[in-house]
Design an enzyme around this catalytic site. Structure first.
Site, PDB file in Angstrom:
ATOM      1  N   TYR A 142      76.419 -32.116  31.400  1.00 28.43           N
ATOM      2  CA  TYR A 142      76.697 -33.260  32.122  1.00 28.43           C
ATOM      3  C   TYR A 142      78.184 -33.949  32.017  1.00 28.43           C
ATOM      4  O   TYR A 142      78.487 -34.386  33.124  1.00 28.43           O
ATOM      5  CB  TYR A 142      75.874 -34.656  31.609  1.00 28.43           C
ATOM      6  CG  TYR A 142      74.465 -34.716  31.929  1.00 28.43           C
ATOM      7  CD1 TYR A 142      73.625 -33.548  31.869  1.00 28.43           C
ATOM      8  CD2 TYR A 142      73.998 -35.860  32.817  1.00 28.43           C
ATOM      9  CE1 TYR A 142      72.099 -33.690  32.211  1.00 28.43           C
ATOM     10  CE2 TYR A 142      72.592 -36.012  32.822  1.00 28.43           C
ATOM     11  CZ  TYR A 142      71.943 -35.027  32.849  1.00 28.43           C
ATOM     12  OH  TYR A 142      70.478 -35.031  33.036  1.00 28.43           O
ATOM     13  N   LYS A 188      68.500 -22.642  23.512  1.00 30.36           N
ATOM     14  CA  LYS A 188      68.583 -21.106  24.252  1.00 30.36           C
ATOM     15  C   LYS A 188      69.413 -20.227  23.690  1.00 30.36           C
ATOM     16  O   LYS A 188      70.284 -19.569  24.355  1.00 30.36           O
ATOM     17  CB  LYS A 188      68.847 -21.427  26.015  1.00 30.36           C
ATOM     18  CG  LYS A 188      68.460 -20.274  26.513  1.00 30.36           C
ATOM     19  CD  LYS A 188      66.952 -19.926  27.050  1.00 30.36           C
ATOM     20  CE  LYS A 188      66.842 -18.683  27.677  1.00 30.36           C
ATOM     21  NZ  LYS A 188      65.378 -18.117  27.790  1.00 30.36           N
ATOM     22  N   ASP A 220      62.288 -22.479  27.214  1.00 28.80           N
ATOM     23  CA  ASP A 220      61.492 -22.139  28.068  1.00 28.80           C
ATOM     24  C   ASP A 220      60.049 -22.084  27.282  1.00 28.80           C
ATOM     25  O   ASP A 220      59.058 -22.776  27.619  1.00 28.80           O
ATOM     26  CB  ASP A 220      61.708 -20.781  28.559  1.00 28.80           C
ATOM     27  CG  ASP A 220      62.155 -19.617  27.489  1.00 28.80           C
ATOM     28  OD1 ASP A 220      62.364 -20.296  26.435  1.00 28.80           O
ATOM     29  OD2 ASP A 220      62.295 -18.623  27.990  1.00 28.80           O
ATOM     30  N   ASP A 244      66.874 -33.829  29.136  1.00 31.43           N
ATOM     31  CA  ASP A 244      66.411 -34.534  30.308  1.00 31.43           C
ATOM     32  C   ASP A 244      65.325 -33.854  31.090  1.00 31.43           C
ATOM     33  O   ASP A 244      64.356 -34.832  31.187  1.00 31.43           O
ATOM     34  CB  ASP A 244      67.806 -34.181  31.540  1.00 31.43           C
ATOM     35  CG  ASP A 244      67.309 -34.969  32.670  1.00 31.43           C
ATOM     36  OD1 ASP A 244      67.032 -36.119  32.908  1.00 31.43           O
ATOM     37  OD2 ASP A 244      67.571 -34.473  33.672  1.00 31.43           O
ATOM     38  N   ASP A 248      61.188 -35.615  30.632  1.00 32.91           N
ATOM     39  CA  ASP A 248      60.247 -35.973  31.847  1.00 32.91           C
ATOM     40  C   ASP A 248      58.933 -35.479  31.535  1.00 32.91           C
ATOM     41  O   ASP A 248      57.904 -35.727  32.051  1.00 32.91           O
ATOM     42  CB  ASP A 248      60.796 -35.577  33.156  1.00 32.91           C
ATOM     43  CG  ASP A 248      61.767 -36.709  33.903  1.00 32.91           C
ATOM     44  OD1 ASP A 248      62.228 -37.636  33.049  1.00 32.91           O
ATOM     45  OD2 ASP A 248      61.901 -36.708  35.010  1.00 32.91           O
TER      46      ASP A 248
HETATM   47  C1  IPM Z   1      67.637 -39.804  32.884  1.00 38.16           C
HETATM   48  C2  IPM Z   1      67.929 -39.729  34.345  1.00 38.16           C
HETATM   49  C3  IPM Z   1      69.467 -39.595  34.163  1.00 38.16           C
HETATM   50  C4  IPM Z   1      69.637 -38.429  33.721  1.00 38.16           C
HETATM   51  C5  IPM Z   1      69.911 -39.633  35.667  1.00 38.16           C
HETATM   52  C6  IPM Z   1      69.570 -40.881  36.618  1.00 38.16           C
HETATM   53  C7  IPM Z   1      71.555 -39.703  35.887  1.00 38.16           C
HETATM   54  O1  IPM Z   1      67.235 -38.801  34.919  1.00 38.16           O
HETATM   55  O2  IPM Z   1      67.860 -40.929  32.013  1.00 38.16           O
HETATM   56  O3  IPM Z   1      67.070 -39.007  32.202  1.00 38.16           O
HETATM   57  O4  IPM Z   1      69.852 -37.298  34.014  1.00 38.16           O
HETATM   58  O5  IPM Z   1      70.362 -38.343  32.316  1.00 38.16           O
HETATM   59 MN    MN Z   2      65.878 -37.555  33.526  1.00 38.54          MN
END
Ligand code: IPM
Ligand code: MN
Length: 309
Positions: A142, A188, A220, A244, A248
């Site tokens: 990042y 990884k 993975d 990240d 999710d």
């Molecule tokens: C998160 C979001 C952010 C990230 C984006 C919006 C930059 O997806 O907080 O997970 O990738 O960290």
């Molecule tokens: Mn995210």
């Protein structure tokens, strides 16, 4: 206690869910005799529209001097489909993480028994799931060098120092000690050099926490096992990009990512936010569930103010 809280509603449904969390905080403060001073300020697309910068210096000053930050969401569709846009709301989020040094992102996944049938997974898979990711938030790909070469090739470089790994891992070990003493290092290491540094650094710390049982698993495989046996995990530590993606994935186990809170811990201050994002489709319609923001406020009381009760 006197509590100074920076309030950053941001974009989309941010302002409306923040309003509800503020009501809860004020009610708690009244009941337990605390005094909250709210300092509301701009971030994200709202800040771009007002002053041309998604994380203005004034917002940074307010955050720095606050005991904690309560944050709504960032993002606006008018920027999403324009890859050439020079200024984007998300830059505000990344700048905020970097400038405030918010290196440890705590993202729990737990289930609500009343909502268990909303999960995309079968109930017997998810029963008892209660896990926490600690995602490294200010390093890795990042924040590495990125750009385009003369021949048009694009690159993003991933770097980690042992210090960046160990301070995140330490939080992971400490959290594991408070929970079931199980820690999973997600990497990884069969391919990436940064991952080998992660593994080596965490291995070197094991002797400081002899009671914690550490497993080392490839990213993975973790992506797969998270949907197969989510309840087998407790604390997971990982680098920025893996975190990240996996958080999710983990968030929907409970039924909806709209329900999960998060904390971003730093050396100076900490930030608390729902993980659902700005959900612009329903902004202003009073449909968004504020639970994740209210739970984030609860994490703020626990983590930043040590006011568990
Ligand atoms: C998160 C979001 C952010 C990230 C984006 C919006 C930059 O997806 O907080 O997970 O990738 O960290
Ligand atoms: Mn995210």
């Amino acid at each position: 206690m006197k509590l100074k809280i920076a309030l950053l509603p941001g974009d989309g449904i941010g302002p409306e869910v923040i309003d509800q969390a503020v009501k809860v905080c004020n009610a708690i403060a009244k009941k337990y005799d605390h005094e909250i001073l709210w300092e509301k300020t701009l971030v994200g697309a709202a800040a771009i529209d007002a002053v041309g910068d998604p994380y203005p210096a004034e917002t940074h000053e307010i955050c720095l001097s606050a005991d904690a930050i309560l944050f709504g969401a960032i993002g606006d569709p008018k920027y999403d489909n324009d890859p050439k846009a020079k200024i984007r709301p998300e830059q505000g989020l990344l700048k905020m993480r970097q400038q405030l040094g918010l290196f440890a992102n705590l993202r729990p996944t737990f289930t609500f028994s009343s909502l268990i049938d909303k999960s995309p997974l079968k109930q017997d898979r998810i029963d008892g799931t209660d896990l926490v990711f600690l995602r490294e938030l200010t390093g890795g790909i990042y924040f590495g060098e990125k750009g385009r070469k003369q021949d048009g090739t694009a690159y993003d470089i991933c770097t980690y120092s042992a210090h960046e790994v160990s301070r995140l891992a330490r939080k992971g070990f400490e959290l594991a000690m408070k929970r079931t003493k199980k820690l999973c290092c997600v990497d990884k290491a069969n391919v990436l050099e940064t991952s080998r540094l992660w593994r080596e650094t965490v291995q070197n710390m094991e002797s400081e926490f002899p009671e914690v049982k550490v497993s080392y698993e490839f990213v993975d495989a973790v992506a797969m096992r998270l949907v197969q046996w989510p309840s087998s995990y407790d604390v997971l530590i990982t680098e920025n990009l893996f975190g990240d993606i996996l958080t999710d994935e983990a968030s929907v186990i409970s039924g909806s990512m709209g329900l999960m809170p998060s904390a971003s811990l730093g050396e100076k201050t900490s930030l608390f936010e729902p993980i659902h994002g700005s959900y612009p489709q329903v902004a202003g319609l009073n449909k968004a569930n504020p639970l994740a923001t209210i739970l984030s406020a609860a994490m703020m009381f626990e983590e930043a103010f040590e006011l568990q009760q």
